[in-house]
Design an enzyme around this catalytic site. Structure first.
Site, PDB file in Angstrom:
ATOM      1  N   SER A 102      15.950  21.991 -15.293  1.00 20.91           N
ATOM      2  CA  SER A 102      14.781  22.761 -15.697  1.00 20.91           C
ATOM      3  C   SER A 102      15.272  24.032 -16.375  1.00 20.91           C
ATOM      4  O   SER A 102      16.332  24.560 -16.036  1.00 20.91           O
ATOM      5  CB  SER A 102      13.952  23.103 -14.462  1.00 20.91           C
ATOM      6  OG  SER A 102      13.162  24.251 -14.705  1.00 20.91           O
ATOM      7  N   HIS A 107       0.834  -1.220   0.000  1.00 20.21           N
ATOM      8  CA  HIS A 107       0.000   0.000   0.000  1.00 20.21           C
ATOM      9  C   HIS A 107       0.859   1.257   0.000  1.00 20.21           C
ATOM     10  O   HIS A 107       0.428   2.295   0.504  1.00 20.21           O
ATOM     11  CB  HIS A 107      -0.957   0.027   1.195  1.00 20.21           C
ATOM     12  CG  HIS A 107      -1.688  -1.260   1.416  1.00 20.21           C
ATOM     13  ND1 HIS A 107      -2.929  -1.527   0.894  1.00 20.21           N
ATOM     14  CD2 HIS A 107      -1.315  -2.389   2.076  1.00 20.21           C
ATOM     15  CE1 HIS A 107      -3.305  -2.754   1.240  1.00 20.21           C
ATOM     16  NE2 HIS A 107      -2.339  -3.302   1.953  1.00 20.21           N
ATOM     17  N   GLU A 143      10.165   9.020 -16.599  1.00 24.15           N
ATOM     18  CA  GLU A 143       8.849   9.567 -16.970  1.00 24.15           C
ATOM     19  C   GLU A 143       8.491   9.222 -18.411  1.00 24.15           C
ATOM     20  O   GLU A 143       7.349   8.876 -18.721  1.00 24.15           O
ATOM     21  CB  GLU A 143       8.841  11.084 -16.776  1.00 24.15           C
ATOM     22  CG  GLU A 143       8.985  11.504 -15.324  1.00 24.15           C
ATOM     23  CD  GLU A 143       9.289  12.989 -15.241  1.00 24.15           C
ATOM     24  OE1 GLU A 143       8.370  13.772 -15.004  1.00 24.15           O
ATOM     25  OE2 GLU A 143      10.458  13.373 -15.432  1.00 24.15           O
ATOM     26  N   LYS A 169      16.800  21.611 -10.258  1.00 26.05           N
ATOM     27  CA  LYS A 169      16.070  20.415 -10.662  1.00 26.05           C
ATOM     28  C   LYS A 169      16.955  19.335 -11.275  1.00 26.05           C
ATOM     29  O   LYS A 169      17.867  19.614 -12.035  1.00 26.05           O
ATOM     30  CB  LYS A 169      14.966  20.780 -11.674  1.00 26.05           C
ATOM     31  CG  LYS A 169      13.821  21.566 -11.091  1.00 26.05           C
ATOM     32  CD  LYS A 169      13.085  20.842  -9.977  1.00 26.05           C
ATOM     33  CE  LYS A 169      12.118  19.820 -10.512  1.00 26.05           C
ATOM     34  NZ  LYS A 169      10.959  20.422 -11.169  1.00 26.05           N
TER      35      LYS A 169
END
Ligand code: ARG
Length: 446
Positions: free
Chosen positions: A261, A140, A274, A267
């Site tokens: 970024s 979970h 992704e 970043k």
């Protein structure tokens, strides 16, 4: 009608396989006494010329034909004259395209297999590189029980081994010769299909000409395999996105696999993961699309079947890009031992605490209750479960003794699960061996 009819931009890549199938067909016609030795020789030389011409072309742009098979025939006749028109004797584009596609498919499946195997090896290599590091095992997405980080890594390799086993079956299914089925009713000339199959390296010959020209099951099964792999890669990618975030910090991706970024200087975005996760969408979509095309087809060949190639090419091309990237990312990632150790709360040893009581004769249901009560006590007093005093524990159950503190060692907990498939070092060794064997078996074959 013309742009709708045209498949050349998609099926262009089949030309080497169509040339190969056509040269074999010419030899078959010669064996059947339809072509003289001289005619067969001229057609063969002509097809070799056509291959040289096609090789030199950058692509199908500007060619007027509807598909690669018509291009081939036109060029052959240009090369050797009207004798080239004898090649299509007894053959239809229906069995021709099925043959070229399967020839392409066998190569594509082998290439996909090698890329998948490389990823499995990269994951196993990373697991090997990182022995003895414990991390939270999750259920979970809540911390559940300690597991070795290598065990987590290997848990992402096994699904891919199953994908390889599936691919192996698809390869076997693809390895059946359609040529000789004609348009739908077979070939009226005395073609030795077994000899054709041997010539083209097919392991078998199809048994029903109607089924043969309409059967695209192998493409659907290949697309299912690609979709399943896409889902597995997406899950692995999700782990990497999550675990490389500053909140978890378990994993650091190599610099080549993250991007900064354009705005925020701090970043390190996990783009490789992704994009891998994102690409799974089209892999699933291609499967659903093809199954939908196949669903309503009546008996025999139907032109709808031309839609098969775009989906298959797209899935294979997608994985050809995704797999090497995610393989490189796995090979280049590092585990952050400090962050992993810091994440190991003793709360995760609550099950071990219950098992401690079980070893002292307390029924598990009661032990579970006691351990749960102690977790709540720890939360109330704002301390780790492993920092409760013996008095505090005995207040809940008298069976606790001094040695209870040995329970709160994650390494000992990991080591105690020595069943096959469990977390102990010896079990992990068995698992590494089993994985290597399963991988070897899955990639063996034609
Ligand atoms: N281009 C077609 C395909 O990709 C094969 C042509 C069969 N055409 C036909 N009218 N029977 O499947």
């Amino acid at each position: 009608m013309e742009p709708l009819n045209r498949s050349l931009d998609v099926d262009w890549r089949l030309w080497p396989h169509d040339v190969r199938g056509s040269r074999a067909w010419a030899r078959g016609l010669e064996r059947a006494g339809i072509l003289t030795w001289e005619e067969a020789r001229r057609i063969d030389a002509g097809l070799a010329e056509v291959a040289t011409r096609l090789e030199a072309l950058p692509g199908p742009a500007g060619l007027p034909e509807e598909d690669i098979h018509t291009v081939l025939e036109r060029m052959l006749i240009e090369e050797i004259g009207s004798v080239g028109g004898k090649l299509h004797t007894g053959r239809s584009r229906n069995d021709q395209v099925a043959t070229a596609f399967r020839l392409w498919g066998k190569d594509a499946i082998r290439a996909l297999r090698d890329r998948l195997a490389a990823l499995v090896e990269a994951i196993a290599g990373k697991a090997r590189e990182n022995p003895g590091i414990a991390m939270p095992g999750f259920t979970h997405l809540q911390q559940a029980q300690p597991v070795p980080a290598a065990h987590w890594l290997l848990s992402r390799a096994w699904p891919l081994v199953r994908d390889l086993q599936h691919l192996r079956a698809v390869l076997r299914e693809c390895d059946v010769l359609p040529l000789g089925a004609g348009a739908v009713a077979g070939c009226p000339f005395d073609i030795d299909r077994k000899a054709l199959a041997d010539d083209l390296g097919f392991g078998g010959v199809s048994e029903n000409s109607i089924d043969t020209v309409s059967d695209r099951d192998w493409t659907a099964r290949l697309l299912f395999g690609a979709a399943m792999t896409g889902v597995h890669l997406s899950q692995l990618a999700e782990d990497l996105v999550l675990f490389s975030s500053s909140e978890f910090g378990f994993v650091r991706l190599g610099d080549g696999y993250t991007t900064g970024s354009s705005l925020m200087p701090q970043k390190r975005n996990p783009d490789v993961a992704e994009l891998t996760r994102g690409k799974s969408g089209r892999l699933v979509g291609n499967l659903v699309g093809l199954l939908t095309v196949l669903k309503g087809l009546p008996t025999g060949y139907n032109r709808d079947l031309q839609e098969d190639k775009e989906a298959v090419f797209d899935s294979v091309d997608t994985l050809a890009v995704v797999l090497p990237a995610i393989t490189g990312a796995v090979a280049g990632l590092t585990l952050d031992r400090g962050r992993l150790a810091a994440a190991m709360g003793t709360q995760m040893l609550a099950t071990d605490l219950a098992d401690y009581l079980v070893r002292r004769g307390v029924p598990f249901r009661e032990a579970h209750h006691v351990a749960g009560a102690l977790v709540r006590v720890a939360e109330d007093v704002g301390r780790e479960l492993g920092r409760l005093t013996l008095e505090e524990m005995n207040a809940v159950h008298p069976a606790f003794a001094d040695d209870v503190y040995e329970v709160f060692d994650p390494a000992a907990s990991v080591e105690s699960r020595s069943v096959r498939g469990g977390t102990a070092a010896a079990a992990l060794e068995v698992q590494f061996d089993a994985l290597a064997r399963a991988l070897e078996e899955a990639v063996a074959g034609p």
